[in-house]
Design a protein around this motif. Structure first.
Motif, PDB file in Angstrom:
ATOM      1  N   ALA A 145     -39.766  14.588  23.350  1.00 12.19           N
ATOM      2  CA  ALA A 145     -38.660  13.926  22.014  1.00 12.19           C
ATOM      3  C   ALA A 145     -37.500  13.914  23.038  1.00 12.19           C
ATOM      4  N   ALA A 146     -36.262  13.585  22.556  1.00 11.02           N
ATOM      5  CA  ALA A 146     -35.067  13.584  22.665  1.00 11.02           C
ATOM      6  C   ALA A 146     -34.509  14.426  22.146  1.00 11.02           C
ATOM      7  N   LEU A 147     -34.045  16.185  22.729  1.00 10.92           N
ATOM      8  CA  LEU A 147     -33.538  17.093  22.153  1.00 10.92           C
ATOM      9  C   LEU A 147     -32.778  18.159  23.266  1.00 10.92           C
ATOM     10  N   ASP A 148     -31.723  18.575  22.253  1.00 10.97           N
ATOM     11  CA  ASP A 148     -31.359  19.087  22.690  1.00 10.97           C
ATOM     12  C   ASP A 148     -32.018  20.941  23.198  1.00 10.97           C
ATOM     13  N   LEU A 241     -29.327  18.768  12.928  1.00  7.91           N
ATOM     14  CA  LEU A 241     -29.145  17.940  13.456  1.00  7.91           C
ATOM     15  C   LEU A 241     -29.906  17.009  14.134  1.00  7.91           C
ATOM     16  N   HIS A 242     -31.254  17.758  14.862  1.00  2.93           N
ATOM     17  CA  HIS A 242     -31.875  16.369  15.440  1.00  2.93           C
ATOM     18  C   HIS A 242     -32.063  15.258  14.717  1.00  2.93           C
ATOM     19  N   GLN A 243     -31.960  15.648  12.742  1.00  3.60           N
ATOM     20  CA  GLN A 243     -33.205  14.556  11.965  1.00  3.60           C
ATOM     21  C   GLN A 243     -33.792  14.527  12.188  1.00  3.60           C
ATOM     22  N   GLY A 244     -34.584  16.218  12.275  1.00  8.57           N
ATOM     23  CA  GLY A 244     -36.068  16.230  11.888  1.00  8.57           C
ATOM     24  C   GLY A 244     -36.123  17.288   9.717  1.00  8.57           C
ATOM     25  N   SER A 245     -37.203  17.590  10.335  1.00  3.38           N
ATOM     26  CA  SER A 245     -37.448  18.212   8.909  1.00  3.38           C
ATOM     27  C   SER A 245     -38.020  19.329   8.817  1.00  3.38           C
ATOM     28  N   ILE A 246     -38.218  20.229   8.653  1.00  7.40           N
ATOM     29  CA  ILE A 246     -38.839  21.694   8.305  1.00  7.40           C
ATOM     30  C   ILE A 246     -39.337  22.386   7.241  1.00  7.40           C
ATOM     31  N   THR A 247     -40.333  22.352   6.822  1.00 10.40           N
ATOM     32  CA  THR A 247     -41.218  23.095   4.982  1.00 10.40           C
ATOM     33  C   THR A 247     -41.358  24.081   5.547  1.00 10.40           C
ATOM     34  N   VAL A 248     -42.129  25.096   4.673  1.00 13.31           N
ATOM     35  CA  VAL A 248     -42.704  25.906   4.975  1.00 13.31           C
ATOM     36  C   VAL A 248     -43.554  25.796   3.360  1.00 13.31           C
TER      37      VAL A 248
END
Ligand code: ADP
Length: 275
Positions: A145-148, A241-248
């Motif tokens: 992936a293109a990540l920092d 910032l990475h245009q990703g998503s996080i769920t819990v």
């Protein structure tokens, strides 16, 4: 609330109406109060570990080597307290930078397998002796992936260290990752810990938010469940910032699962980005 007389268009001295401006400042006041409380709390949080670092350093300075047990204890306390302080300061600095909009992602081509194994191993090492079961299931050929890399690592560290901190005796921590379709990489961090009450799950990513009932921790060697409610806020900012998503998803008493999705780097672009 403010009220101002409105001048007529022809004659600015006479009044023909009143403009009422209603501005709800509750939220501003709340965040100002939270901010002031927070500065006090952080100062206190930094002073307490500093006091024990100084006390143990002084002990070591006067130590004649007669008691090796004392030496080991002092070095451990100094190390752990300094780590905690460094963690807090790093989170604060990163949040301030992201809030100020001065964080430019340094994206590079990252093979998730290596990054995940690295983060997992270092957290596992730090939690040796706590009696937790660490499991990892990350295929070696998982895409890139293109990540920092540095920022993404901070997000992983915060999630893994929470999975350790909010665990319970005999609990587990499981890190897994997989491709979802041909465009998405999914990372799951699961724990068999204390879980999060349903009515608070939505709030845990808010700045300064901590679940009221962070029950005391009886595991041997476990650090107390201290915190500042900043870790997950920073995680969310980094993933956004990475245009990703996080769920819990979480079940009190049984554990939690945090799930990150990021865009997979298409094979044609793999060579285009620096590794
Ligand atoms: P901190 O850990 O410093 O309190 P975080 O922002 O990392 O702050 O987490 C916010 C709150 O979410 C924590 O106080 C805790 O109550 C809850 N939490 C986070 N991760 C977990 C987890 N894996 N299991 C249970 N509760 C969690």
């Amino acid at each position: 609330l403010s009220a101002q007389p409105l001048p007529t268009p022809q004659d600015s001295s006479s009044v023909f109406g009143t403009l009422v401006v209603i501005r709800d400042t509750t939220q501003e006041q709340l965040s100002r109060t939270a901010g002031a409380d927070f500065v006090m709390q952080v100062s206190h949080e930094l002073k307490t570990p500093l006091a024990s670092i100084v006390a143990y350093a002084e002990l070591l300075m006067g130590d004649d080597g007669a008691d090796p047990g004392l030496h080991i204890e002092a070095v451990n306390v100094i190390h752990d307290e300094a780590q905690r302080m460094a963690g807090l300061i790093n989170n604060l600095l990163n949040i301030a930078k992201i809030d100020a909009g001065t964080t430019a992602l340094k994206r590079q081509r990252v093979h998730l397998h290596d990054l995940l194994v690295d983060a997992f191993e270092s957290q596992r090492q730090g939690a040796l002796g706590q009696g937790l079961d660490f499991r990892i299931d990350v295929p070696p050929n998982l895409g890139a992936a293109a990540l920092d890399k540095d920022l993404f690592r901070i997000a992983l560290n915060n999630l893994l260290s929470n999975a350790i901190k909010y665990n319970q005796p005999g609990g587990f921590i499981a890190l897994s990752a997989e491709e979802e379709g041909d465009q998405t990489l999914v990372i799951r961090i699961r724990d068999g810990g204390i879980g999060i009450p349903a009515d608070q799950v939505e709030r845990i990513f808010d700045k300064y938010y901590r679940v009221a009932d962070n029950r005391s921790d009886s595991r041997p060697g476990a650090a107390a469940r201290k915190g500042h409610g900043l870790g997950l806020h920073l995680v969310r900012q980094i993933i956004d910032l990475h245009q990703g998503s996080i769920t819990v998803q979480s079940t009190p008493g049984q554990g939690s699962e945090f799930c990150i999705r990021v865009r997979k780097l298409a094979a044609v672009y793999e060579e285009a980005l620096p590794a």
